[in-house]
Design a protein around this motif. Structure first.
Motif, PDB file in Angstrom:
ATOM      1  N   ARG A  83       0.579  -1.170  -0.241  1.00 56.64           N
ATOM      2  CA  ARG A  83      -0.180   0.055   0.331  1.00 56.64           C
ATOM      3  C   ARG A  83       1.251   0.983  -0.425  1.00 56.64           C
ATOM      4  O   ARG A  83       0.240   2.324  -0.260  1.00 56.64           O
ATOM      5  N   ASN A 111      -7.548  -2.674  -1.213  1.00 52.04           N
ATOM      6  CA  ASN A 111      -9.135  -2.939  -0.691  1.00 52.04           C
ATOM      7  C   ASN A 111      -8.789  -2.619   1.130  1.00 52.04           C
ATOM      8  O   ASN A 111      -7.799  -2.608   1.705  1.00 52.04           O
ATOM      9  N   ASP A 112     -10.031  -2.403   1.843  1.00 52.02           N
ATOM     10  CA  ASP A 112     -10.012  -1.399   3.466  1.00 52.02           C
ATOM     11  C   ASP A 112      -9.583  -2.800   3.919  1.00 52.02           C
ATOM     12  O   ASP A 112     -10.044  -4.304   4.447  1.00 52.02           O
ATOM     13  N   LYS A 125     -14.592  -9.041   6.735  1.00 50.77           N
ATOM     14  CA  LYS A 125     -15.663  -7.833   5.307  1.00 50.77           C
ATOM     15  C   LYS A 125     -15.254  -8.830   4.304  1.00 50.77           C
ATOM     16  O   LYS A 125     -14.450  -9.944   4.424  1.00 50.77           O
TER      17      LYS A 125
END
Length: 389
Positions: A83, A111-112, A125
């Motif tokens: 990231r 993706n978070d 999630k």
């Protein structure tokens, strides 16, 4: 009966397949690449051999914080690194651990949340974004990770996975030339890993005619080549057959699933740090012996494919028994341990292992014979004593 089948978008398989890497990277129009690999592959020059065609043309970072049976914190660290690094392509080079981490990092970087949020057993999630493009290049013949959408992680007392179709490789490059220097012990263990994938896919309750055909061919190729590759790692034909077998076994188990062997193997890797292939190898004969009554026809066929010189003689029941003996002898021929005692595991550990394994409901659900805690305890006990039923 309908069957849903999923395969990677693009694969290159065979001697010299790595020559396709440059053109495929060029098509992606990327500039900054992270390569997830193992330090020993860098030291041995295998990584540079795989990446030779792109080394001078792109900005490449080698990320070597890869360990066998990777724990959750290793995955979390990698995802955060990707990231922060503004990479636009992830390449995995190595065995199953490197490839699993590479797939996971490529997807979850876009993706978070944390990796733990996406674990199969406890996560909350859902993966929403496909993530970065990814190319997987295996350097062993065993895991099949280049053709599956699963990343396996070690947790306290067990293992869990992150799984989603987005984890599938965009491109898989399977070149047996990258496996030529794999040491005999790893050749043996990863080879039995591939065989386990093929056999468990073949007997899975989710098997179908397509996965059966792929699995049976993989079993046949292992029977022809594994002992040769083990004794003579420079034999290109054997290495190519094992690479193909591993790839095909991966396709088969991705679509049909693996079962009891893997469910019982996971705690061995997590609790006692046994290599995954060796965990499968030591358990394979004992699990097959215990569930033999639910898949005799298929185990009889496995025995025929592993023993090309054997003809169909006697009853199916006898042939399935012979299959168990064949698997046991194969471990012996490859100088792999054939009992849990050989690994220093004690009888008192069997309950703990059984408690861990029974939690692997995703895997156990695919077994042709239902395995409850008591059944799992009996299998571990047989494997501890080194005696089939």
């Amino acid at each position: 009966m309908q069957s849903k089948l999923i395969f990677p978008e693009l694969s290159y398989v065979g001697l010299g397949a790595i020559d396709n890497l440059y053109n495929e990277v060029k098509k992606l129009k990327v500039s900054r690449i992270i390569v997830i690999t193992e330090k020993n592959l860098v030291d041995l020059g295998i990584c540079s051999k795989a990446l030779k065609s792109i080394m001078s043309a792109y900005s490449i970072e080698l990320y070597t914080d890869v360990v066998p049976e990777p724990p959750l914190h290793t995955a979390e660290k990698l995802v955060q690194h990707i990231r922060n690094g503004k990479f636009d392509l992830v390449i995995g080079v190595g065995g199953g651990s490197a490839l699993d981490l590479a797939k996971l990092g490529a997807v979850l970087a876009k993706n978070d949340g944390d990796v733990k949020d996406y674990l199969n057993l406890t996560g909350s999630k859902q993966i929403m974004q496909k993530g970065l493009p990814k190319i997987m290049i295996p350097t062993t013949s065993g895991t099949g990770s280049e053709v599956t959408d699963i990343a396996v992680l070690s947790l306290d007392g067990t293992k869990d996975v992150v799984t989603h179709p987005y984890l599938l490789s965009d491109i898989a490059i399977v070149d047996p030339l990258l496996t030529m220097s794999v040491p005999p012990r790893i050749t043996a263990a990863t080879g039995i890993d591939a065989l386990t994938h093929a056999i468990e896919a073949y007997i899975s309750v989710n098997a179908n005619d397509v996965t059966d055909g792929i699995a049976v061919k993989a079993i046949e190729l292992v029977g022809k080549s594994l002992e040769i590759a083990y004794s003579n790692g420079n034999n290109e034909e054997a290495r190519e057959q094992m690479s193909t077998a591993s790839y095909m076994a991966g396709l088969a188990f991705y679509n049909a699933g693996v079962g009891g062997v893997h469910a019982l193997a996971y705690p061995l890797g997590n609790r006692f740090k046994l290599p995954h292939g060796e965990s499968n190898a030591v358990l394979l004969p004992y699990v097959m012996d215990y569930i033999r009554g639910g898949c005799q026809d298929k185990l009889a066929e496995v025995n025929l494919k592993l023993n090309q010189q054997v003809q169909q003689i006697g009853s199916v029941e006898q042939m399935s028994k012979d299959c168990v003996n064949t698997l046991f002898k194969l471990n012996q021929n490859l100088n792999l341990p054939t009992s849990l005692k050989d690994y220093g595991i004690e009888k008192q550990h069997i309950k703990m292992l059984s408690d861990d394994a029974v939690k692997q409901t995703r895997l156990l659900a695919r077994s042709p014979v239902e395995l409850q805690w008591e059944d799992i305890y009996q299998i571990y006990s047989s494997a501890y004593e080194g005696k089939t039923l």
